[in-house]
Design a protein around this motif. Structure first.
Motif, PDB file in Angstrom:
ATOM      1  N   ILE A 198       4.863  -2.467  -5.724  1.00  0.00           N
ATOM      2  CA  ILE A 198       3.405  -2.413  -5.851  1.00  0.00           C
ATOM      3  C   ILE A 198       2.946  -3.568  -6.733  1.00  0.00           C
ATOM      4  O   ILE A 198       3.363  -3.686  -7.882  1.00  0.00           O
ATOM      5  N   GLU A 199       2.106  -4.402  -6.181  1.00  0.00           N
ATOM      6  CA  GLU A 199       1.566  -5.545  -6.929  1.00  0.00           C
ATOM      7  C   GLU A 199       0.059  -5.364  -7.076  1.00  0.00           C
ATOM      8  O   GLU A 199      -0.687  -5.466  -6.107  1.00  0.00           O
ATOM      9  N   ARG A 200      -0.364  -5.076  -8.278  1.00  0.00           N
ATOM     10  CA  ARG A 200      -1.800  -4.911  -8.524  1.00  0.00           C
ATOM     11  C   ARG A 200      -2.448  -6.284  -8.603  1.00  0.00           C
ATOM     12  O   ARG A 200      -1.988  -7.151  -9.346  1.00  0.00           O
ATOM     13  N   THR A 201      -3.505  -6.486  -7.852  1.00  0.00           N
ATOM     14  CA  THR A 201      -4.132  -7.798  -7.796  1.00  0.00           C
ATOM     15  C   THR A 201      -5.591  -7.679  -7.382  1.00  0.00           C
ATOM     16  O   THR A 201      -5.963  -6.766  -6.639  1.00  0.00           O
ATOM     17  N   GLY A 206      -9.224  -3.288  -2.044  1.00  0.00           N
ATOM     18  CA  GLY A 206      -8.572  -2.103  -1.515  1.00  0.00           C
ATOM     19  C   GLY A 206      -7.055  -2.227  -1.608  1.00  0.00           C
ATOM     20  O   GLY A 206      -6.519  -3.079  -2.309  1.00  0.00           O
ATOM     21  N   ILE A 207      -6.379  -1.376  -0.881  1.00  0.00           N
ATOM     22  CA  ILE A 207      -4.916  -1.333  -0.912  1.00  0.00           C
ATOM     23  C   ILE A 207      -4.375  -1.849   0.416  1.00  0.00           C
ATOM     24  O   ILE A 207      -4.647  -1.283   1.470  1.00  0.00           O
ATOM     25  N   ARG A 208      -3.614  -2.917   0.348  1.00  0.00           N
ATOM     26  CA  ARG A 208      -3.027  -3.544   1.534  1.00  0.00           C
ATOM     27  C   ARG A 208      -1.549  -3.150   1.598  1.00  0.00           C
ATOM     28  O   ARG A 208      -0.769  -3.499   0.713  1.00  0.00           O
ATOM     29  N   VAL A 209      -1.169  -2.404   2.621  1.00  0.00           N
ATOM     30  CA  VAL A 209       0.204  -1.935   2.773  1.00  0.00           C
ATOM     31  C   VAL A 209       0.914  -2.789   3.824  1.00  0.00           C
ATOM     32  O   VAL A 209       0.470  -2.874   4.969  1.00  0.00           O
ATOM     33  N   ILE A 210       2.005  -3.423   3.410  1.00  0.00           N
ATOM     34  CA  ILE A 210       2.797  -4.259   4.318  1.00  0.00           C
ATOM     35  C   ILE A 210       4.154  -3.590   4.492  1.00  0.00           C
ATOM     36  O   ILE A 210       4.873  -3.369   3.516  1.00  0.00           O
ATOM     37  N   ILE A 220       0.081   5.415   6.146  1.00  0.00           N
ATOM     38  CA  ILE A 220      -0.484   4.413   5.238  1.00  0.00           C
ATOM     39  C   ILE A 220      -1.669   5.005   4.483  1.00  0.00           C
ATOM     40  O   ILE A 220      -1.867   4.725   3.298  1.00  0.00           O
ATOM     41  N   ASP A 221      -2.427   5.852   5.152  1.00  0.00           N
ATOM     42  CA  ASP A 221      -3.564   6.495   4.485  1.00  0.00           C
ATOM     43  C   ASP A 221      -3.089   7.412   3.358  1.00  0.00           C
ATOM     44  O   ASP A 221      -3.725   7.492   2.298  1.00  0.00           O
ATOM     45  N   ASP A 222      -1.951   8.094   3.558  1.00  0.00           N
ATOM     46  CA  ASP A 222      -1.380   8.936   2.498  1.00  0.00           C
ATOM     47  C   ASP A 222      -1.000   8.082   1.285  1.00  0.00           C
ATOM     48  O   ASP A 222      -1.199   8.491   0.133  1.00  0.00           O
ATOM     49  N   VAL A 223      -0.438   6.908   1.558  1.00  0.00           N
ATOM     50  CA  VAL A 223      -0.053   5.995   0.476  1.00  0.00           C
ATOM     51  C   VAL A 223      -1.286   5.575  -0.314  1.00  0.00           C
ATOM     52  O   VAL A 223      -1.289   5.578  -1.550  1.00  0.00           O
ATOM     53  N   ARG A 224      -2.347   5.229   0.403  1.00  0.00           N
ATOM     54  CA  ARG A 224      -3.585   4.813  -0.269  1.00  0.00           C
ATOM     55  C   ARG A 224      -4.144   5.937  -1.144  1.00  0.00           C
ATOM     56  O   ARG A 224      -4.540   5.709  -2.290  1.00  0.00           O
ATOM     57  N   LYS A 225      -4.161   7.150  -0.600  1.00  0.00           N
ATOM     58  CA  LYS A 225      -4.708   8.283  -1.358  1.00  0.00           C
ATOM     59  C   LYS A 225      -3.883   8.555  -2.615  1.00  0.00           C
ATOM     60  O   LYS A 225      -4.434   8.859  -3.679  1.00  0.00           O
ATOM     61  N   LEU A 226      -2.556   8.457  -2.489  1.00  0.00           N
ATOM     62  CA  LEU A 226      -1.696   8.687  -3.648  1.00  0.00           C
ATOM     63  C   LEU A 226      -1.978   7.661  -4.739  1.00  0.00           C
ATOM     64  O   LEU A 226      -2.151   8.010  -5.914  1.00  0.00           O
ATOM     65  N   TYR A 233      -6.650   0.858  -7.194  1.00  0.00           N
ATOM     66  CA  TYR A 233      -7.601   0.656  -6.100  1.00  0.00           C
ATOM     67  C   TYR A 233      -7.426  -0.683  -5.386  1.00  0.00           C
ATOM     68  O   TYR A 233      -7.837  -0.822  -4.237  1.00  0.00           O
ATOM     69  N   ASN A 234      -6.855  -1.657  -6.072  1.00  0.00           N
ATOM     70  CA  ASN A 234      -6.644  -2.978  -5.473  1.00  0.00           C
ATOM     71  C   ASN A 234      -5.184  -3.378  -5.673  1.00  0.00           C
ATOM     72  O   ASN A 234      -4.752  -3.632  -6.799  1.00  0.00           O
ATOM     73  N   ALA A 235      -4.438  -3.417  -4.579  1.00  0.00           N
ATOM     74  CA  ALA A 235      -3.007  -3.705  -4.703  1.00  0.00           C
ATOM     75  C   ALA A 235      -2.418  -4.099  -3.355  1.00  0.00           C
ATOM     76  O   ALA A 235      -2.942  -3.742  -2.294  1.00  0.00           O
ATOM     77  N   ILE A 236      -1.316  -4.845  -3.442  1.00  0.00           N
ATOM     78  CA  ILE A 236      -0.493  -5.128  -2.265  1.00  0.00           C
ATOM     79  C   ILE A 236       0.754  -4.266  -2.393  1.00  0.00           C
ATOM     80  O   ILE A 236       1.457  -4.321  -3.405  1.00  0.00           O
ATOM     81  N   VAL A 237       1.007  -3.447  -1.390  1.00  0.00           N
ATOM     82  CA  VAL A 237       2.150  -2.532  -1.407  1.00  0.00           C
ATOM     83  C   VAL A 237       3.129  -2.969  -0.323  1.00  0.00           C
ATOM     84  O   VAL A 237       2.788  -2.974   0.863  1.00  0.00           O
TER      85      VAL A 237
END
Length: 394
Positions: A198-201, A206-210, A220-226, A233-237
Motif C-alpha cells: 500500500i502506497e499512500r500518495t 481515491g484508491i487505485r488497486v493494481i 476491489i470494492d471490498d479492498v477500498r471499503k476496508l 482515501y488516496n493510495a496505490i494498492v
C-alpha cells in the motif's frame, strides 16, 4: 477479519500513521496498543507494536545522546543507489571480509567477536547501477537486547538482505538462528504466495488497486471499503499473487514484512567439497526459491555472482527517461517489476499524471520502437520512456 479492531483502535492507529517525530509515534502507538482487544487474532499485531515501541525508544535515546554530545556513529544509514541491502549474520561469519572484497568500504577485520559495533556501508556495482551494501553488527542469539533491536530496525528499513553463515562452524544452526530472530520480528525471507503493498500518495484521487495476481473471496470494492475504514482515501494498492482481505488488512499495519534475501555460505576455503555439497543441498531444500551462493572472501569464490543475483532477487527494472529530441538520461529510474508509465510519471513529476497525453516507449516492452502508450502500459528492464503532456511547459 484477523484483527477485528474496534473503531477506537482504528482511530488511534491513524494518529500513529500521521505522527511525525519518534516521540509522537511512541505516544500514539502506546494509545493504539491500549485500545487493541487482546485475543488470538491480534497476537502478532500486539507483538509487532511492542517491538516497534522498543525501536522508537532506542531511536529517542540515541537522539538524546547525540544532542548531549555523546553520540558517536549512528545506526541510521541513509539509502543510496538502486537498493539498500543489509548483511546480517552471527559473529565471525565473515561479513566484514566480504564487504571489503565487494565494495569500497573501509572495515575493521579481526578475530574478536562483535568487532563491528555500528553499520558500515559500501557500494557494489552492477552494470550501470550500484547497490548499497551495509554490514550490520552481528545478531546476538536468544536475547531481547537493544543491540538486536537496532539491527532488526536496519533490516526492516532495507530493500533486501544478505544472510551469511560460516561453513566451518555449524552453518545450518547459524542460519536457523538468524532466520528465527527475523521471524520473531515479523520479517520473512521466503516469498509468500500473496502480498499487498500500500502506497499512500496524493498523486491519485481515491484508491487505485493494481492486481498482478488475484483477490480471493473479496472484490476491489471490498479492498477500498476496508482501507477507507482505516481512513486511507488516496493510495496505490499493488496485489501480488493470491491475496485475501485479511492480507490487505495486515499490510495496513506492516507488521509482517517480506524481505528478498540472498544466502551466502561463506568460508568455503575452510571446508571440503563434501561438506559444502551437503549443506548446500539441505539449505536449498529447506528454503526453496531463496538464492544461495557458496563464497570465500579469501579466494573470491562466488563473489562475481552476488551483484547479478541481487538484481534478479529484488525484482527491479531500469527505466531511462528522455525529453523529445534529446538523448535518454544515462542514470535510470529504479522501479519494481510490473511498474507502468504511471509509476514513471509519478516519480518525475506528479503533474505529469494530471496533464498526461501519451508516452513513447523504446525497448523490450513494446511491439515497435517509439510506440505510443498510455499510463497503464507495463514496462520492462532497459525501456526508454518519453512522456508528453497537454501542457508543454511540463
Amino acid at each position: 477479519m484477523v484483527t477485528n479492531l474496534p473503531a477506537e483502535a482504528r482511530s488511534k492507529w491513524l494518529k500513529y500513521t500521521e505522527a511525525k517525530t519518534p516521540e509522537e509515534k511512541l505516544k500514539a502507538l502506546q494509545e493504539f496498543l491500549s485500545a487493541v482487544p487482546k485475543h488470538k487474532g491480534t497476537e502478532n499485531l500486539v507483538y509487532w507494536a511492542k517491538k516497534r515501541m522498543a525501536e522508537l525508544r532506542e531511536e529517542i535515546e540515541e537522539r538524546r545522546r547525540r544532542r548531549a554530545g555523546r553520540g558517536g556513529p549512528s545506526y541510521f544509514i541513509e539509502k543510496e543507489g538502486a537498493a539498500q541491502i543489509i548483511m546480517v549474520g552471527l559473529t565471525k561469519c565473515g561479513k566484514s571480509s566480504l564487504l571489503s572484497r565487494l565494495t569500497n568500504a573501509k572495515v575493521e577485520i579481526g578475530d574478536v567477536p562483535y568487532l563491528t559495533r555500528f553499520p558500515v556501508p559500501g557500494m557494489l556495482s552492477y552494470e550501470d547501477i550500484q547497490f548499497q551494501v551495509v554490514e550490520a553488527p552481528s545478531l546476538i542469539p536468544n536475547t531481547e537486547s537493544s543491540w538486536n533491536t537496532k539491527v532488526l530496525g536496519l533490516v526492516r528499513n532495507a530493500d533486501g538482505l544478505i544472510i551469511i553463515a560460516d561453513l566451518s562452524n555449524k552453518p545450518l544452526t547459524q542460519l536457523r538462528t538468524v532466520i528465527l530472530e527475523l521471524m520473531k520480528s515479523g520479517i520473512h525471507i521466503v516469498k509468500p504466495k500473496g502480498r499487498v503493498v500500500i502506497e499512500r500518495t496524493k498523486a491519485v484521487q481515491g484508491i487505485r488497486v493494481i492486481t498482478y495476481g488475484k483477490l480471493i473471496n473479496c472484490t476491489i470494492d471490498d479492498v477500498r471499503k476496508l482501507l477507507e475504514s482505516y481512513r486511507i482515501y488516496n493510495a496505490i494498492v499493488r496485489v501480488y499473487g493470491e491475496v485475501t482481505l485479511d492480507d490487505v488488512e495486515k499490510s495496513v499495519f506492516e507488521n509482517v514484512l517480506y524481505k528478498p534475501t540472498l544466502i551466502l555460505l561463506n568460508k568455503a576455503d575452510k571446508v571440503n567439497h563434501t561438506i559444502i555439497k551437503d549443506v548446500l543441498s539441505k539449505v536449498t531444500t529447506a528454503l526453496k526459491k531463496v538464492p544461495v551462493i557458496v563464497t570465500s572472501a579469501r579466494t573470491g569464490l562466488g563473489l562475481d555472482y552476488i551483484a547479478p543475483t541481487l538484481f534478479k532477487m529484488l525484482e527491479i527494472i531500469r527505466v531511462y527517461t528522455k525529453e523529445p529530441n534529446s538523448k535518454p538520461s544515462p542514470k535510470p529510474l529504479i522501479l519494481k517489476k510490473g511498474a507502468t508509465v504511471f509509476d514513471v510519471a509519478k516519480v518525475i513529476n506528479e503533474d505529469f499524471i494530471k496533464y498526461f497525453k501519451y508516452a513513447k516507449v523504446w525497448g523490450p516492452s513494446v511491439k515497435y520502437q517509439g510506440m505510443r502508450v498510455g499510463l497503464d502500459h507495463e514496462l520492462m528492464d532497459k525501456d526508454i520512456v518519453e512522456i508528453h503532456t497537454t501542457i508543454r511547459a511540463l
